[in-house]
Design a protein around this motif. Sequence first.
Motif, PDB file in Angstrom:
ATOM      1  N   ARG A  14      45.610  38.277  34.444  1.00 40.44           N
ATOM      2  CA  ARG A  14      45.593  37.674  33.108  1.00 40.44           C
ATOM      3  C   ARG A  14      44.183  37.185  32.761  1.00 40.44           C
ATOM      4  O   ARG A  14      43.700  37.393  31.640  1.00 40.44           O
ATOM      5  CB  ARG A  14      46.581  36.504  33.045  1.00 40.44           C
ATOM      6  N   LEU A  15      43.555  36.518  33.721  1.00 45.88           N
ATOM      7  CA  LEU A  15      42.209  36.003  33.478  1.00 45.88           C
ATOM      8  C   LEU A  15      41.228  37.136  33.221  1.00 45.88           C
ATOM      9  O   LEU A  15      40.379  37.056  32.317  1.00 45.88           O
ATOM     10  CB  LEU A  15      41.755  35.159  34.672  1.00 45.88           C
ATOM     11  N   GLN A  16      41.346  38.206  33.991  1.00 46.19           N
ATOM     12  CA  GLN A  16      40.438  39.336  33.824  1.00 46.19           C
ATOM     13  C   GLN A  16      40.612  39.969  32.451  1.00 46.19           C
ATOM     14  O   GLN A  16      39.629  40.266  31.754  1.00 46.19           O
ATOM     15  CB  GLN A  16      40.696  40.380  34.908  1.00 46.19           C
ATOM     16  N   ALA A 477      41.734  42.238  45.345  1.00 48.25           N
ATOM     17  CA  ALA A 477      41.208  43.394  44.614  1.00 48.25           C
ATOM     18  C   ALA A 477      40.926  43.028  43.167  1.00 48.25           C
ATOM     19  O   ALA A 477      39.908  43.449  42.593  1.00 48.25           O
ATOM     20  CB  ALA A 477      42.210  44.548  44.680  1.00 48.25           C
ATOM     21  N   VAL A 478      41.815  42.235  42.559  1.00 53.64           N
ATOM     22  CA  VAL A 478      41.607  41.830  41.168  1.00 53.64           C
ATOM     23  C   VAL A 478      40.419  40.886  41.062  1.00 53.64           C
ATOM     24  O   VAL A 478      39.622  40.958  40.117  1.00 53.64           O
ATOM     25  CB  VAL A 478      42.875  41.160  40.596  1.00 53.64           C
ATOM     26  N   TRP A 483      34.963  39.608  38.972  1.00 52.98           N
ATOM     27  CA  TRP A 483      33.577  39.157  39.042  1.00 52.98           C
ATOM     28  C   TRP A 483      32.596  40.280  38.732  1.00 52.98           C
ATOM     29  O   TRP A 483      31.526  40.039  38.152  1.00 52.98           O
ATOM     30  CB  TRP A 483      33.289  38.541  40.409  1.00 52.98           C
ATOM     31  N   LEU A 484      32.967  41.519  39.074  1.00 51.39           N
ATOM     32  CA  LEU A 484      32.115  42.651  38.698  1.00 51.39           C
ATOM     33  C   LEU A 484      32.053  42.798  37.183  1.00 51.39           C
ATOM     34  O   LEU A 484      30.980  43.042  36.607  1.00 51.39           O
ATOM     35  CB  LEU A 484      32.646  43.943  39.333  1.00 51.39           C
ATOM     36  N   PHE A 485      33.221  42.637  36.531  1.00 51.63           N
ATOM     37  CA  PHE A 485      33.259  42.732  35.068  1.00 51.63           C
ATOM     38  C   PHE A 485      32.469  41.598  34.421  1.00 51.63           C
ATOM     39  O   PHE A 485      31.756  41.810  33.435  1.00 51.63           O
ATOM     40  CB  PHE A 485      34.704  42.719  34.568  1.00 51.63           C
ATOM     41  N   PHE A 489      29.466  42.150  31.958  1.00 47.72           N
ATOM     42  CA  PHE A 489      29.483  41.616  30.589  1.00 47.72           C
ATOM     43  C   PHE A 489      28.243  40.760  30.304  1.00 47.72           C
ATOM     44  O   PHE A 489      27.692  40.802  29.206  1.00 47.72           O
ATOM     45  CB  PHE A 489      30.740  40.776  30.366  1.00 47.72           C
ATOM     46  N   ILE A 490      27.842  39.981  31.295  1.00 47.89           N
ATOM     47  CA  ILE A 490      26.639  39.160  31.116  1.00 47.89           C
ATOM     48  C   ILE A 490      25.423  40.044  30.879  1.00 47.89           C
ATOM     49  O   ILE A 490      24.592  39.775  30.000  1.00 47.89           O
ATOM     50  CB  ILE A 490      26.420  38.251  32.345  1.00 47.89           C
TER      51      ILE A 490
END
Length: 512
Positions: A14-16, A477-478, A483-485, A489-490
């Motif tokens: 959900r957070l992702q 895995a999520v 954190w990669l996303f 995004f940054i």
Amino acid sequence: MDLATGIEHVDWSRLQFAVTAMFHFIFVPLTLGLGFIVAIMETIYVKTGDEYWKMVTKFWMKLFAINFVVGVSTGLIMEFQFGTNWSNYSWLVGDIFGAPLAIEGIVAFFLEATFFAVMFFGWDKISKGAHLFSTWMVAIGANLSALWILVANGWMTYPVGAHFNPETARNEMLSFAEILFSPVAITKFLHTVASGYVVAALFVVGISAWYLLKGRETQFAKRSIAVAAAFGLITSIFLAMSGDESGYEIAQKQPMKMAAMEGLYDGQTQAGVVALGMLTPGKRPGDDREPFLFDIYIPYALSFMGYRDINAFVPGINDLVYGNPEQGIPAASELIERGNLAQESLAAFHDARDRGDEIAMSQHRSVIEEHAPYIGYGYLSEPTDIVPPVALTFYSFRVMVGLGVFFIVLFAATFYFLRKNTLENKTWFLRLCVLSIPLGFIAAQAGWLVAEVGRQPWAIQDLLPVQAAATSIGAGAVQITFWLFVLLFIIFFIAGFKIMLRQIVIGPQGGK
């Protein structure tokens, strides 16, 4: 899926998705509105033959292109998550949800992407009329993309035109027209695109005001403000009107969201809208604490907005959780029982099918069809599970509405000062315009929070809660992909912001 052990990875999923959607929605509103503003400016250029308008158009088109490219990149990332983190959702409703998304990709996105190249690189290579046509096609294509995406989102809020098939245990489409012309989908589309128009108008007015403060590009700034302020004033008024209609649809189709938006725990007749208030921290359904530490409300407004009747009864959170027989409102516990019965009958139906018992299959099918509209409640444990995060919904709604009113006043004042030819001398007002640029994005994000957080716990209203929609994968895995996303995004944001800022500092004459 074991919901008790799946909560951790569900929350990460959900957070992702929330971070991805909110980041993507930084760029979407600007794309929707700036496309039309650029098209209007180029139309003026073609009609007047004034080369200065061509320069004005090309400057804003360059900023549109930068925003467009970053927005497309983040949108692709978001859609991939339906297959990775939300595969249960995709399997259960993919036949319905996938159709508008497929049309968006095949028709709308193809339209805007094709004409984007002509618009951006076709200056002096094709006729003025052909280039103007391509610019309008990009603007229309971007808004058509929003239409199909919001039709899909609207179906999640109000799942019409479909039925649950016990044979496949999936939701299947019955009427595409009913899905497309759903009143929820239409009002959601109109309100969302109108917010994008306001964001873009604030963006153009604010940057142009910065040039006036710096004593630069005065003619360019005034012309840009003239178009953007007029566009912004009209669309901000329409935004308020479509917001009223959205409130009506929410009251009719999602009464729990409406109750959360207003912090309304006990239903009322002649209910008022809370103009300003502070919720009591820790307030829970069924307790005897007052909902507000203080509140200022507009009498009768909520009853009228939700039911077009100032004397109408508006259900509160307690009514929807514990039931209100006098108003014909069932308790959530009753809906959970019906959802459990639907799921039990579905399991029995498949067992009977495996045995070849057609009589039992027919009996169980009848029970499933009767209780299928509540099948999602069978995934819930407690009646209070149907209550969304009240505080976040309540305060986000007030941020959105408060800023919306401010924008109407700002555009009206901008247009007034411009007509009186005193805008250049209003230093305090020009600074306010610059500071208002991020306020448009904040209002848009607040509106999206109201729409999505207020719908919780549902991925699809009444049919599928979020925890049952998620893919059964490990939380680790999520977390890694999350954190990669975030890092990606940054990088996207910094790169896009720096490129856009550089173009603004160079100014329109630099790109002449």
